[in-house]
Design an enzyme around this catalytic site. Structure first.
Site, PDB file in Angstrom:
ATOM      1  N   LYS A 198       0.848  -1.198   0.000  1.00  0.00           N
ATOM      2  CA  LYS A 198       0.000   0.000   0.000  1.00  0.00           C
ATOM      3  C   LYS A 198       0.880   1.243   0.000  1.00  0.00           C
ATOM      4  O   LYS A 198       1.825   1.331   0.764  1.00  0.00           O
ATOM      5  CB  LYS A 198      -0.827  -0.052   1.285  1.00  0.00           C
ATOM      6  CG  LYS A 198      -2.046   0.783   1.288  1.00  0.00           C
ATOM      7  CD  LYS A 198      -3.029   0.355   2.379  1.00  0.00           C
ATOM      8  CE  LYS A 198      -2.451   0.213   3.768  1.00  0.00           C
ATOM      9  NZ  LYS A 198      -3.442   0.072   4.811  1.00  0.00           N
TER      10      LYS A 198
ATOM     11  N   GLY B 264      -8.354   3.605  -1.088  1.00  0.00           N
ATOM     12  CA  GLY B 264      -8.200   2.440  -1.962  1.00  0.00           C
ATOM     13  C   GLY B 264      -7.221   2.647  -3.106  1.00  0.00           C
ATOM     14  O   GLY B 264      -6.964   1.742  -3.877  1.00  0.00           O
TER      15      GLY B 264
ATOM     16  N   GLU C  86       0.723  -5.231   4.611  1.00  0.00           N
ATOM     17  CA  GLU C  86      -0.206  -5.809   5.579  1.00  0.00           C
ATOM     18  C   GLU C  86      -0.723  -7.136   5.062  1.00  0.00           C
ATOM     19  O   GLU C  86      -0.989  -7.279   3.864  1.00  0.00           O
ATOM     20  CB  GLU C  86      -1.382  -4.842   5.786  1.00  0.00           C
ATOM     21  CG  GLU C  86      -1.923  -4.813   7.190  1.00  0.00           C
ATOM     22  CD  GLU C  86      -2.948  -3.698   7.371  1.00  0.00           C
ATOM     23  OE1 GLU C  86      -2.540  -2.598   7.797  1.00  0.00           O
ATOM     24  OE2 GLU C  86      -4.134  -3.926   7.086  1.00  0.00           O
TER      25      GLU C  86
ATOM     26  N   ILE D 245      -6.471 -10.518   5.120  1.00  0.00           N
ATOM     27  CA  ILE D 245      -7.299 -11.522   5.793  1.00  0.00           C
ATOM     28  C   ILE D 245      -8.565 -11.668   4.963  1.00  0.00           C
ATOM     29  O   ILE D 245      -9.387 -10.762   4.895  1.00  0.00           O
ATOM     30  CB  ILE D 245      -7.578 -11.108   7.246  1.00  0.00           C
ATOM     31  CG1 ILE D 245      -6.243 -11.057   7.986  1.00  0.00           C
ATOM     32  CG2 ILE D 245      -8.519 -12.097   7.912  1.00  0.00           C
ATOM     33  CD1 ILE D 245      -6.264 -10.303   9.257  1.00  0.00           C
TER      34      ILE D 245
ATOM     35  N   GLU E 275     -12.409  -1.996  17.375  1.00  0.00           N
ATOM     36  CA  GLU E 275     -12.863  -2.935  16.345  1.00  0.00           C
ATOM     37  C   GLU E 275     -11.747  -3.918  15.963  1.00  0.00           C
ATOM     38  O   GLU E 275     -10.584  -3.525  15.847  1.00  0.00           O
ATOM     39  CB  GLU E 275     -13.320  -2.174  15.087  1.00  0.00           C
ATOM     40  CG  GLU E 275     -14.511  -1.275  15.362  1.00  0.00           C
ATOM     41  CD  GLU E 275     -15.196  -0.771  14.091  1.00  0.00           C
ATOM     42  OE1 GLU E 275     -16.409  -0.555  14.141  1.00  0.00           O
ATOM     43  OE2 GLU E 275     -14.515  -0.607  13.055  1.00  0.00           O
TER      44      GLU E 275
ATOM     45  N   ASN F 231     -13.070   3.493  17.361  1.00  0.00           N
ATOM     46  CA  ASN F 231     -14.016   4.573  17.078  1.00  0.00           C
ATOM     47  C   ASN F 231     -14.279   5.344  18.363  1.00  0.00           C
ATOM     48  O   ASN F 231     -14.692   4.770  19.365  1.00  0.00           O
ATOM     49  CB  ASN F 231     -15.319   4.018  16.506  1.00  0.00           C
ATOM     50  CG  ASN F 231     -15.110   3.402  15.140  1.00  0.00           C
ATOM     51  OD1 ASN F 231     -14.301   3.901  14.355  1.00  0.00           O
ATOM     52  ND2 ASN F 231     -15.782   2.312  14.863  1.00  0.00           N
TER      53      ASN F 231
ATOM     54  N   ARG G 239     -16.479   7.373  19.636  1.00  0.00           N
ATOM     55  CA  ARG G 239     -17.834   7.934  19.708  1.00  0.00           C
ATOM     56  C   ARG G 239     -18.797   6.834  20.119  1.00  0.00           C
ATOM     57  O   ARG G 239     -18.417   5.679  20.194  1.00  0.00           O
ATOM     58  CB  ARG G 239     -18.247   8.446  18.327  1.00  0.00           C
ATOM     59  CG  ARG G 239     -18.099   7.345  17.285  1.00  0.00           C
ATOM     60  CD  ARG G 239     -18.641   7.711  15.934  1.00  0.00           C
ATOM     61  NE  ARG G 239     -18.072   6.904  14.875  1.00  0.00           N
ATOM     62  CZ  ARG G 239     -18.446   5.688  14.525  1.00  0.00           C
ATOM     63  NH1 ARG G 239     -19.422   5.090  15.171  1.00  0.00           N
ATOM     64  NH2 ARG G 239     -17.852   5.032  13.549  1.00  0.00           N
TER      65      ARG G 239
ATOM     66  N   ARG H 287     -30.790  -2.515  10.841  1.00  0.00           N
ATOM     67  CA  ARG H 287     -30.885  -1.111  10.439  1.00  0.00           C
ATOM     68  C   ARG H 287     -31.910  -0.974   9.310  1.00  0.00           C
ATOM     69  O   ARG H 287     -31.661  -1.435   8.196  1.00  0.00           O
ATOM     70  CB  ARG H 287     -29.528  -0.599   9.957  1.00  0.00           C
ATOM     71  CG  ARG H 287     -28.458  -0.665  11.015  1.00  0.00           C
ATOM     72  CD  ARG H 287     -27.233   0.083  10.559  1.00  0.00           C
ATOM     73  NE  ARG H 287     -26.102  -0.178  11.443  1.00  0.00           N
ATOM     74  CZ  ARG H 287     -24.955   0.487  11.399  1.00  0.00           C
ATOM     75  NH1 ARG H 287     -24.791   1.440  10.495  1.00  0.00           N
ATOM     76  NH2 ARG H 287     -23.973   0.202  12.227  1.00  0.00           N
TER      77      ARG H 287
END
Lengths: 77, 458
Positions: free
Chosen positions: B158, B165, B200, B203, B274, B290, B292, B338
């Site tokens: 990367k 991306g 990286e 996965i 996460e 995250n 929040r 949702r």
């Protein structure tokens, strides 16, 4: 006077992104199927294609202006 | 304790925060754009202030307008909700600089966790497993070959200066890697003026599992995990807790690692760490934190009985954590779906419009977090989330049955929603077995999407 209407409610954009030139400018000639702008609806973007042909394009909706479905975006002479 | 709270958000989360504040006796101020004058959060707050035109950047992202509304109404605090300004470090700083309390972590904590490389380093330093790869930039192809020992194949190369991306290559074997690495270096230099690369491990099949954290700047606890593997275009659509994939030992390791990270960065407020869980290898890896409250927080509330938004408000008010780790226990199983204003039969095309009539599900173990009411017109300017339907039952199997029951009671006339998707998922054998990963739903949709039309209501 033929007009190009917004197919959806949302926010009208005259170019594909802020650093791109507008799809069309006032005075242009438009063919059926020409993209004249984008409507952003709930964070997704939809091309607005003209269903009419004509000359002397005149935008009546500004860039980044909110519109209702059916609103007139531009007129042709 | 806070006295008067401005809620810098809209939709269901603004309603959720106003409810938590009112339960604690805190006065509330809603802010709204021209498109939201009739919105439920405006109706439910003690006061409401118009902060500008429909476009989010002129209203809900307009920091000066929000700070002025807080000053004009005498607020002592601001809750950012999720989305909009919730993870904007500059906003947290600006609220604090204005002499107000930001209900969330400091600007520095938001900045640290918002920087992918810095967050990865912080996690590594706290002993949290990270996706195998380079810790920073790779120093030439010799160093890169050494990193392959940890990553194996496939491996992602990367561009350090890339983003969204761009500048990403995947190598599936050593010959591919030997060819791809110098190419990626040259490309990155040409495209970004910077030949720096990261590596990286890729996965390919993993579950998304995340840990809920509460912290007061000195201490931190976890409220167990949520599994959110059912995703479409990286958006979670169905979330549940606990995860059926974890053994008690692994759950303990996962949750403890999240607490270690929160403590290491002196975190304050509610946060979520996460992870990807590679079930075949039985290993989990940190992805991001995250800073929040999250959309799917209710599933944690249902299994633990903790009101996470209320705890956020208490922490922001200066109280130390009111809950000890040993007091947090899991009871039963919860699932959230949702409901978006989208037509699942037409590739999830957005569907703003007016709610003609509304029948909300109820009964034991059912919760409906929403800003809908009959006659409400959903504006086209914001995201498509209409409601979250959350169910709780003794077991996962009973929770799925209850979800199907609640969905059959739910009726939203006038709009297309994602309800048919969840009815189909609740009836699906793979979902019932809990045997999925983050890429499963997109494959399933390719064969099932055209059949997702509304079924007859009872």
């Amino acid at each position: 006077m033929p007009a190009i209407h917004s197919p959806l409610p949302g926010t009208f954009y005259r170019s594909a992104s802020p650093d791109k030139p507008p799809y069309k400018t006032d005075g242009d000639t438009v063919a059926v199927g020409d993209v004249i702008g984008l409507i952003e609806v709930m964070k997704s973007f939809h091309e607005v294609k003209s269903e009419v042909a004509g000359t002397g394009l005149k935008f009546v909706t500004d860039n980044e202006e909110p519109v209702m479905a059916g609103a007139i975006l531009a007129e042709l002479s | 304790m806070l006295n008067k709270l401005l809620v810098a958000n809209r939709g269901e989360i603004a309603v959720r925060i106003i409810r938590a504040a009112r339960d604690l006796g805190i006065a509330t101020v809603a802010v709204y754009s021209d498109a939201d004058a009739t919105a439920l959060h405006v109706q439910l707050a003690d006061e409401a202030v118009n902060i500008g035109p429909p476009a989010a950047k002129k209203s809900y992202l307009n920091i000066p307008a929000i700070l002025k509304a807080a000053a004009d109404t005498g607020c002592d605090s601001i809750h950012p909700g999720y989305g909009f300004l919730a993870e904007n470090a500059g906003f947290s700083d600006a609220v604090t600089a204005a002499g107000l309390i930001f209900v969330g972590p400091s600007g520095d904590a938001i900045r640290l966790m918002g920087d992918k490389v810095a967050a990865r380093s912080a996690a590594h330093a706290a002993g949290v497993p990270i996706v195998p790869g380079s810790l920073g930039r790779v120093d030439g192809i010799d160093a890169a070959r050494h990193i392959l020992i940890d990553t194996g194949f496939p491996v992602m190369i990367k561009a350090a200066a890339g983003g969204g991306g761009r500048g990403i290559r995947i190598a599936n074997s050593l010959p591919e890697f030997e060819q791809a690495f110098p190419q990626a270096e040259a490309e990155a230099l040409a495209a970004f003026g910077d030949g720096g690369l990261y590596m990286e491990k890729v996965i390919t099949k993993a579950r998304h599992i995340e840990v809920q954290i509460l912290a007061d700047g000195a201490d931190a606890i976890h409220c167990f995990e949520r599994e959110c593997s059912l995703q479409r275009r990286r958006q979670k659509v169905w979330e549940e807790a606990p995860s059926r994939a974890l053994t008690p030992r692994l759950r303990d390791e996962l949750c403890s690692s999240a607490v270690r990270l929160a403590r290491a960065v002196n975190y304050s407020g509610a946060g979520t760490v996460e992870y990807l869980y590679d079930e075949d290898a039985d290993r989990f890896y940190f992805i991001e934190m995250n800073t929040r409250i999250q959309v799917e927080h209710p599933v944690t509330e249902m299994i633990t009985g903790i009101d996470l938004v209320a705890e956020m408000l208490c922490i922001a008010g200066g109280e130390p954590l009111r809950i000890r780790q040993s007091d947090v226990t899991v009871k039963g199983h919860a699932i959230e779906v949702r409901l978006n204003a989208e037509d699942p039969a037409r590739d999830f095309a957005p569907f703003p419009g007016t709610v003609d009539s509304l029948r909300i599900p109820g009964g034991p173990g059912v919760r409906f977090d929403s800003m809908l009411y009959p006659g409400y017109t959903v504006p086209p300017f914001y995201d498509s989330l209409l409601a979250k339907l959350i169910v709780h039952a003794e077991t996962r199997e009973a929770a799925i049955t209850r979800m199907a029951r609640a969905l059959s009671e739910l009726q939203i006339d006038g709009l297309k929603t994602t309800k048919p998707l969840f009815q189909a998922l609740a009836a699906d054998a793979t979902v019932q077995a809990g045997d999925f990963h983050t890429r499963w739903l997109e494959g399933w949709l390719e064969t099932h999407a055209s059949r997702l039309t509304p079924s007859l209501e009872p």
